[in-house]
Write a protein that holds these residues in place. Structure first.
Motif, PDB file in Angstrom:
ATOM      1  N   ALA A 353      -9.755   6.958  34.182  1.00 53.22           N
ATOM      2  CA  ALA A 353     -10.374   5.833  34.881  1.00 53.22           C
ATOM      3  C   ALA A 353      -9.353   5.083  35.720  1.00 53.22           C
ATOM      4  CB  ALA A 353     -11.028   4.881  33.874  1.00 53.22           C
ATOM      5  N   PHE A 354      -8.149   4.953  35.207  1.00 52.99           N
ATOM      6  CA  PHE A 354      -7.110   4.220  35.925  1.00 52.99           C
ATOM      7  C   PHE A 354      -6.738   4.933  37.228  1.00 52.99           C
ATOM      8  CE2 PHE A 354      -2.588   3.114  36.622  1.00 52.99           C
ATOM      9  CZ  PHE A 354      -2.735   1.739  36.764  1.00 52.99           C
ATOM     10  N   MET A 355      -6.494   6.233  37.153  1.00 55.21           N
ATOM     11  CA  MET A 355      -6.101   6.983  38.344  1.00 55.21           C
ATOM     12  C   MET A 355      -7.232   7.027  39.374  1.00 55.21           C
ATOM     13  SD  MET A 355      -3.013   7.554  37.869  1.00 55.21           S
ATOM     14  CE  MET A 355      -2.738   8.474  39.380  1.00 55.21           C
ATOM     15  N   LEU A 356      -8.474   7.146  38.907  1.00 54.00           N
ATOM     16  CA  LEU A 356      -9.598   7.136  39.844  1.00 54.00           C
ATOM     17  C   LEU A 356      -9.748   5.777  40.512  1.00 54.00           C
ATOM     18  CD1 LEU A 356     -11.799   9.258  40.665  1.00 54.00           C
ATOM     19  CD2 LEU A 356     -10.302   9.949  38.797  1.00 54.00           C
ATOM     20  N   TYR A 357      -9.432   4.704  39.770  1.00 54.90           N
ATOM     21  CA  TYR A 357      -9.518   3.383  40.383  1.00 54.90           C
ATOM     22  C   TYR A 357      -8.476   3.231  41.486  1.00 54.90           C
ATOM     23  CZ  TYR A 357      -9.554  -1.549  41.281  1.00 54.90           C
ATOM     24  OH  TYR A 357      -9.629  -2.760  41.941  1.00 54.90           O
ATOM     25  N   LEU A 358      -7.280   3.758  41.294  1.00 58.07           N
ATOM     26  CA  LEU A 358      -6.263   3.675  42.345  1.00 58.07           C
ATOM     27  C   LEU A 358      -6.747   4.366  43.613  1.00 58.07           C
ATOM     28  CD1 LEU A 358      -2.873   4.316  40.474  1.00 58.07           C
ATOM     29  CD2 LEU A 358      -4.179   2.207  40.717  1.00 58.07           C
ATOM     30  N   ILE A 359      -7.388   5.515  43.456  1.00 63.99           N
ATOM     31  CA  ILE A 359      -7.950   6.220  44.612  1.00 63.99           C
ATOM     32  C   ILE A 359      -9.063   5.389  45.249  1.00 63.99           C
ATOM     33  CG2 ILE A 359      -9.257   8.270  45.314  1.00 63.99           C
ATOM     34  CD1 ILE A 359      -7.742   9.801  43.108  1.00 63.99           C
ATOM     35  N   TYR A 360      -9.913   4.810  44.407  1.00 67.51           N
ATOM     36  CA  TYR A 360     -11.026   3.984  44.900  1.00 67.51           C
ATOM     37  C   TYR A 360     -10.515   2.792  45.701  1.00 67.51           C
ATOM     38  CZ  TYR A 360     -14.696   0.441  44.684  1.00 67.51           C
ATOM     39  OH  TYR A 360     -15.597  -0.551  45.010  1.00 67.51           O
ATOM     40  N   PHE A 361      -9.537   2.084  45.160  1.00 71.20           N
ATOM     41  CA  PHE A 361      -9.051   0.884  45.845  1.00 71.20           C
ATOM     42  C   PHE A 361      -8.282   1.224  47.115  1.00 71.20           C
ATOM     43  CE2 PHE A 361      -6.290  -2.839  46.481  1.00 71.20           C
ATOM     44  CZ  PHE A 361      -7.259  -3.838  46.464  1.00 71.20           C
ATOM     45  N   SER A 362      -7.756   2.443  47.212  1.00 77.46           N
ATOM     46  CA  SER A 362      -6.971   2.842  48.382  1.00 77.46           C
ATOM     47  C   SER A 362      -7.836   3.295  49.548  1.00 77.46           C
ATOM     48  CB  SER A 362      -6.019   3.993  48.005  1.00 77.46           C
ATOM     49  OG  SER A 362      -5.182   3.623  46.949  1.00 77.46           O
ATOM     50  N   GLN A 363      -9.125   3.418  49.343  1.00 79.97           N
ATOM     51  CA  GLN A 363      -9.994   3.937  50.393  1.00 79.97           C
ATOM     52  C   GLN A 363      -9.933   3.082  51.654  1.00 79.97           C
ATOM     53  OE1 GLN A 363     -13.779   4.136  48.225  1.00 79.97           O
ATOM     54  NE2 GLN A 363     -13.708   6.355  48.445  1.00 79.97           N
ATOM     55  N   GLY A 364     -10.195   3.735  52.787  1.00 79.52           N
ATOM     56  CA  GLY A 364     -10.181   3.040  54.066  1.00 79.52           C
ATOM     57  C   GLY A 364      -8.992   3.442  54.907  1.00 79.52           C
ATOM     58  N   GLU A 365      -8.750   2.666  55.945  1.00 80.98           N
ATOM     59  CA  GLU A 365      -7.623   2.942  56.831  1.00 80.98           C
ATOM     60  C   GLU A 365      -6.295   2.817  56.061  1.00 80.98           C
ATOM     61  OE1 GLU A 365      -5.987   1.507  61.233  1.00 80.98           O
ATOM     62  OE2 GLU A 365      -7.561   0.384  60.205  1.00 80.98           O
ATOM     63  N   ASN A 366      -5.342   3.674  56.377  1.00 80.43           N
ATOM     64  CA  ASN A 366      -4.026   3.686  55.725  1.00 80.43           C
ATOM     65  C   ASN A 366      -4.130   4.003  54.233  1.00 80.43           C
ATOM     66  OD1 ASN A 366      -2.661   2.798  58.144  1.00 80.43           O
ATOM     67  ND2 ASN A 366      -3.423   0.746  57.707  1.00 80.43           N
ATOM     68  N   LYS A 367      -5.092   4.854  53.865  1.00 82.60           N
ATOM     69  CA  LYS A 367      -5.321   5.093  52.439  1.00 82.60           C
ATOM     70  C   LYS A 367      -4.118   5.744  51.748  1.00 82.60           C
ATOM     71  CE  LYS A 367      -7.879   9.421  53.195  1.00 82.60           C
ATOM     72  NZ  LYS A 367      -9.188  10.090  52.970  1.00 82.60           N
ATOM     73  N   THR A 368      -3.361   6.580  52.486  1.00 85.26           N
ATOM     74  CA  THR A 368      -2.201   7.206  51.867  1.00 85.26           C
ATOM     75  C   THR A 368      -1.134   6.173  51.519  1.00 85.26           C
ATOM     76  OG1 THR A 368      -2.605   9.249  53.099  1.00 85.26           O
ATOM     77  CG2 THR A 368      -0.407   8.950  52.155  1.00 85.26           C
ATOM     78  N   SER A 369      -0.840   5.292  52.463  1.00 83.71           N
ATOM     79  CA  SER A 369       0.154   4.245  52.213  1.00 83.71           C
ATOM     80  C   SER A 369      -0.328   3.272  51.153  1.00 83.71           C
ATOM     81  CB  SER A 369       0.462   3.496  53.512  1.00 83.71           C
ATOM     82  OG  SER A 369       1.020   4.365  54.473  1.00 83.71           O
ATOM     83  N   HIS A 370      -1.604   2.931  51.195  1.00 81.38           N
ATOM     84  CA  HIS A 370      -2.144   1.999  50.214  1.00 81.38           C
ATOM     85  C   HIS A 370      -2.119   2.613  48.808  1.00 81.38           C
ATOM     86  CE1 HIS A 370      -4.496  -0.636  53.323  1.00 81.38           C
ATOM     87  NE2 HIS A 370      -3.190  -0.699  53.450  1.00 81.38           N
TER      88      HIS A 370
END
Length: 448
Positions: A353-370
């Motif tokens: 759940a933790f790792m999926l949340y990091l992916i979820y919160f990073s969505q959008g522009e600049n997702k790799t950097s975020h």
């Protein structure tokens, strides 16, 4: 469409370099963050000093996003990868040669700092090289191979090398000699990786310093990305979640191995180094992987939001295993292995759940950097509590909570870890998640 424009004569099957590349990526991480804990405790370093100074070794992974853009200014990703492997080789050899001396603690900590920065830089370069050398289709095809060999590195780092150190401790009778041999062998392995990758890692035409990029432009782009990250909706609750979801584990991880090897009169289980290597590197890793696989299946069927609370409970409540082990101090190895397998399975399930949340919160522009910023906060959340774990154990050892002090320190400490689970539950209450995220799309008969 291919990202790489490697010439045919220089093109090799990814099987020639992916396995060795990702074993080389994983081993230094586990050497720095796992082997150091047990090695220093076995060599007589106090828990307070061990936890504080090895906790600092997380720092390169915390600040990795701040220097990763500058790698594009100099050399190639392939060049950075091979150079870091050469540095790791020398640093590991230095650890091996310095351990027998009286000043080993300070001297080897310097070497581990070098290893930590080289390992974090190797992560950046190796992952970048993987994306440049392989097409989108190949990246997807080999992601399982990449993950498998990183996990093999986990088994070797947390299990095989520890078991080897235990066997050498028993055969030589000298702890420093045993660990010296382990790190010299590691050094020889990285010498092999360096020479092997010089020969077998292809030179992708697209792998070159970025044209027109300057330190000023990097700082400007980084600043904009940094600002947009902190402008994301729900940033405060998200940061608290990233920092504190693993709060109990961050304390626990630094003292579990010392607890396992400490003698019964000191409140531990009295396992040998070899037995600890077996428990962590085989039983623990298998249970961890099974928990992670089951967690991924669960989220794909119900979504992250639905499974967040069950996974938070799964991550935290199995910490009670160590309360049981510290209070009962069983001498049955099967019982100990079963208890740790249960805890690791719960951790693997809950960590999903933790790792999926990091992916979820990073969505959008600049997702790799975020996403890189998210993982930095994840590392910071592990680093700070871990540094304090030894001091907290020392303080709790002086309290007469369970009928005695001193030998009761581990009991008090693991109950303190259980109390910290409240923090995990608190941050789960405020985090916002789209109910559909992570849920596999259902098959429909309608046309797109």
């Amino acid at each position: 469409m291919k990202h790489s424009t490697s010439t045919d004569i220089n093109k090799r099957s990814p099987w020639f370099w992916i396995p060795t590349l990702y074993i080389a990526e994983g081993l230094p991480y586990f050497a720095v963050n796992t082997l150091t804990v047990l090695m220093y405790v076995n060599m007589g370093i106090s828990l307070t000093e061990m936890a504080f100074f090895t906790g600092w070794l997380y720092l390169p992974w915390v600040i990795k996003p701040f220097w990763s853009p500058f790698i594009d200014l100099f050399k190639t990703k392939r060049g950075w990868t091979i150079a870091m492997e050469a540095i790791l080789c020398m640093a590991m050899a230095a650890v091996g040669f310095l351990l027998p001396f009286s000043f080993f603690f300070t001297a080897t900590l310097v070497c581990f700092w070098i290893m930590a920065f080289a390992s974090a830089t190797h992560d950046i370069a190796a992952d970048g090289y993987y994306m440049l050398e392989l097409s989108d289709h190949e990246q997807a095809a080999y992601v399982g191979v990449r993950s498998t060999f990183y996990r093999i590195a986990s088994v070797l780092g947390q299990g095989g090398l520890v078991m080897l150190a235990g066997i050498l401790e028993e055969s030589t009778g000298v702890v420093s000699t045993a660990w010296s041999i382990v790190f010299i062998l590691l050094s020889l392995l990285f010498l092999f990786f360096t020479l092997y990758h010089i020969r077998f890692m292809p030179r992708a035409a697209s792998d070159m310093p970025m044209a027109g990029v300057t330190p000023r432009s990097i700082l400007s782009d980084f600043g904009k990305t940094f600002v947009t990250f902190f402008q994301k909706p729900g940033i405060i609750s998200a940061l608290l979640f990233m920092l504190l979801y693993r709060f109990p584990e961050a304390f626990c991880v630094k003292l579990v191995q010392p607890f396992l090897v400490s003698p019964a009169e000191a409140g531990g289980l009295g396992l040998s180094t070899k037995e600890v290597g077996f428990v962590n590197g085989t039983v623990g890793v298998i249970a961890l992987l099974l928990g992670g696989i089951l967690g991924g299946i669960a989220i794909s069927r119900g979504g992250l939001k639905k499974w967040l609370w069950p996974m938070a409970l799964s991550l935290t409540l199995p910490c009670a295993v160590y309360c049981y082990l510290s209070m009962c101090q069983p001498d049955n190895f099967f019982v100990i292995c079963s208890a740790i397998a249960f805890e690791q399975f719960g951790y693997g399930f809950g960590f999903t759940a933790f790792m999926l949340y990091l992916i979820y919160f990073s969505q959008g522009e600049n997702k790799t950097s975020h996403y890189a910023f998210c993982t930095a906060f994840m590392a910071l959340g592990m680093m700070l509590p871990g540094m304090a774990a030894g001091k907290i154990h020392e303080w709790l050892s002086q309290l007469n909570i369970f009928g005695g002090a001193g030998e009761q320190g581990y009991i008090n400490f693991f109950w303190f870890v259980m109390l910290c689970c409240i923090v995990t539950f608190a941050v789960c209450m405020n985090v916002r998640i789209d109910p559909t995220f992570g849920k596999a799309a259902k098959n429909t008969t309608s046309k797109n």
